[in-house]
Design a protein around this motif. Structure first.
Motif, short mmCIF file in Angstrom:
data_model
loop_
_atom_site.label_atom_id
_atom_site.label_comp_id
_atom_site.label_asym_id
_atom_site.label_seq_id
_atom_site.Cartn_x
_atom_site.Cartn_y
_atom_site.Cartn_z
N THR A 201 45.16 63.39 87.73
CA THR A 201 44.53 63.44 86.32
C THR A 201 43.65 64.40 86.11
O THR A 201 43.00 64.91 87.12
N ILE A 202 43.93 65.08 85.20
CA ILE A 202 43.38 66.50 84.57
C ILE A 202 42.05 66.19 83.85
O ILE A 202 42.29 65.31 82.91
N SER A 203 40.92 66.64 84.12
CA SER A 203 39.73 66.46 83.28
C SER A 203 39.03 67.70 83.49
O SER A 203 39.26 68.58 83.98
N CYS A 212 39.29 63.40 79.74
CA CYS A 212 40.38 63.82 80.43
C CYS A 212 41.13 64.83 79.17
O CYS A 212 40.64 64.83 78.14
N ILE A 213 42.13 65.78 79.77
CA ILE A 213 42.56 66.59 79.10
C ILE A 213 44.18 66.07 78.77
O ILE A 213 44.78 65.99 79.57
N ASP A 214 44.27 66.22 77.36
CA ASP A 214 45.81 65.81 76.91
C ASP A 214 46.62 67.20 76.47
O ASP A 214 45.88 68.06 76.12
N GLY A 215 47.66 67.22 77.08
CA GLY A 215 48.43 68.36 76.79
C GLY A 215 48.35 69.62 77.87
O GLY A 215 48.70 70.59 77.49
N TYR A 235 45.74 60.29 78.59
CA TYR A 235 44.74 60.11 79.61
C TYR A 235 44.76 60.92 80.66
O TYR A 235 43.88 60.59 81.72
N GLY A 236 45.12 62.13 80.47
CA GLY A 236 45.03 63.21 81.29
C GLY A 236 46.03 63.26 82.71
O GLY A 236 45.86 64.14 83.54
N ASP A 237 46.74 62.21 82.82
CA ASP A 237 47.61 62.00 83.88
C ASP A 237 49.00 62.81 83.73
O ASP A 237 49.45 63.09 82.62
N GLU A 275 41.69 62.94 90.54
CA GLU A 275 41.09 63.69 89.47
C GLU A 275 40.87 65.18 89.82
O GLU A 275 40.45 65.52 90.97
N ILE A 276 41.52 66.02 89.04
CA ILE A 276 41.42 67.43 89.07
C ILE A 276 40.65 67.90 87.88
O ILE A 276 40.96 68.26 86.77
#
Length: 278
Positions: A201-203, A212-215, A235-237, A275-276
């Motif tokens: 998951t990217i944040s 969270c970061i989308d895209g 959701y950042g996934d 989480e990254i």
């Protein structure tokens, strides 16, 4: 000549066990002369559902794989039988003769899939016989296929070349293909049981708020070569699936909004990197 085959969609199996119970309902306490002695009430699962969990919370999924006698065209059990106790019918169904096979406990070990069961009461090895007694009465499906609420299990009566074409075009697989026993039970989406994934998951923090970061652009690198690319969802996934178990080191490269981050990981079983934060 048309022969019987089974196609099971792993993605559609919910582990309801109705196919297992249908087999028990058909065979426990019931003798079908020429086909099967009664199935024991306990200890036998002629249709046995394997289960595998992949990943770690919260990124986790579970796959269920119904297994049974594969009715192989090059059956190892038949090679181990020199007395004619096991035969393969013209329609592809393999049967263990409940009379000729009496006392042949050695045949249990002849199945590399673990689907010959020993009936202690009747002293006979047993398999799921593709409900051949019902097929011979005109049924066009097995009890398991009839009872499956999601349509995950389908019995098909097809010419071999048509079945081969379907397997090729739809990417169907068999269990333990290295045995070259030519099973007649095929699986769709078997990768959910046999393969692994790398996910996370990217944040990022902005104005004191972590979101969270989308895209975000995510690349998977193996031995210096990009093997897959994807983007994080809302959701950042992100997830890279269908990777080989125990395939070793990978590098995950992430970029979004001018920010970049690289994460190294080692793949044994499926892994959630968590989480990254960029």
């Amino acid at each position: 000549m048309k022969k019987w085959n089974m196609i099971i969609d792993v993605a559609e199996c919910t582990n309801c066990n109705l196919c297992t119970l249908a087999a028990m309902d058909e065979y426990v306490g019931n003798e079908w002369p020429g086909y099967a002695k009664p199935m024991p009430k306990h200890g036998h699962k002629w249709i046995n559902i394997l289960q595998k969990e992949r990943g770690q919370v919260p990124m986790i999924d579970v796959a269920y794989v119904p297994t049974m006698c594969n009715h192989c065209d090059d059956a190892p059990c038949m090679k181990a039988d020199s007395a004619g106790a096991i035969r393969k019918r013209d329609d592809g169904i393999v049967l263990i003769d409940p009379e000729k096979a009496k006392g042949r406990k050695d045949l249990v070990e002849a199945c590399p899939y673990g689907h010959i069961w020993w009936n202690e009461e009747h002293q006979v090895p047993q398999i799921w016989p593709f409900d051949a007694h019902l097929i011979d009465q005109g049924w066009d499906k097995t009890r398991g296929a009839q009872s499956c609420p999601t349509g995950a299990m389908r019995a098909l009566h097809l010419e071999d070349d048509e079945m081969a074409r379907m397997a090729r075009e739809e990417g169907l697989e068999v269990i333990k293909p290295e045995l070259a026993s030519r099973p007649r039970v095929y699986y769709r989406n078997l990768w959910r049981y046999t393969k692994c994934f790398i996910g996370g998951t990217i944040s990022a923090e902005a104005g004191g708020v972590v979101d969270c970061i989308d895209g975000a652009r995510v690349r998977l690198v193996k031995d210096g070569r990009v093997v897959a690319e994807t983007a994080s969802d809302n959701y950042g996934d992100f997830k890279f699936d269908r990777l080989d178990e125990g395939s070793g080191p990978y590098v995950v490269e992430i970029s979004a909004g001018g920010r970049k981050k690289t994460v190294e990981t080692q793949l044994g079983d499926s892994i959630n990197l968590g989480e990254i934060r960029l």
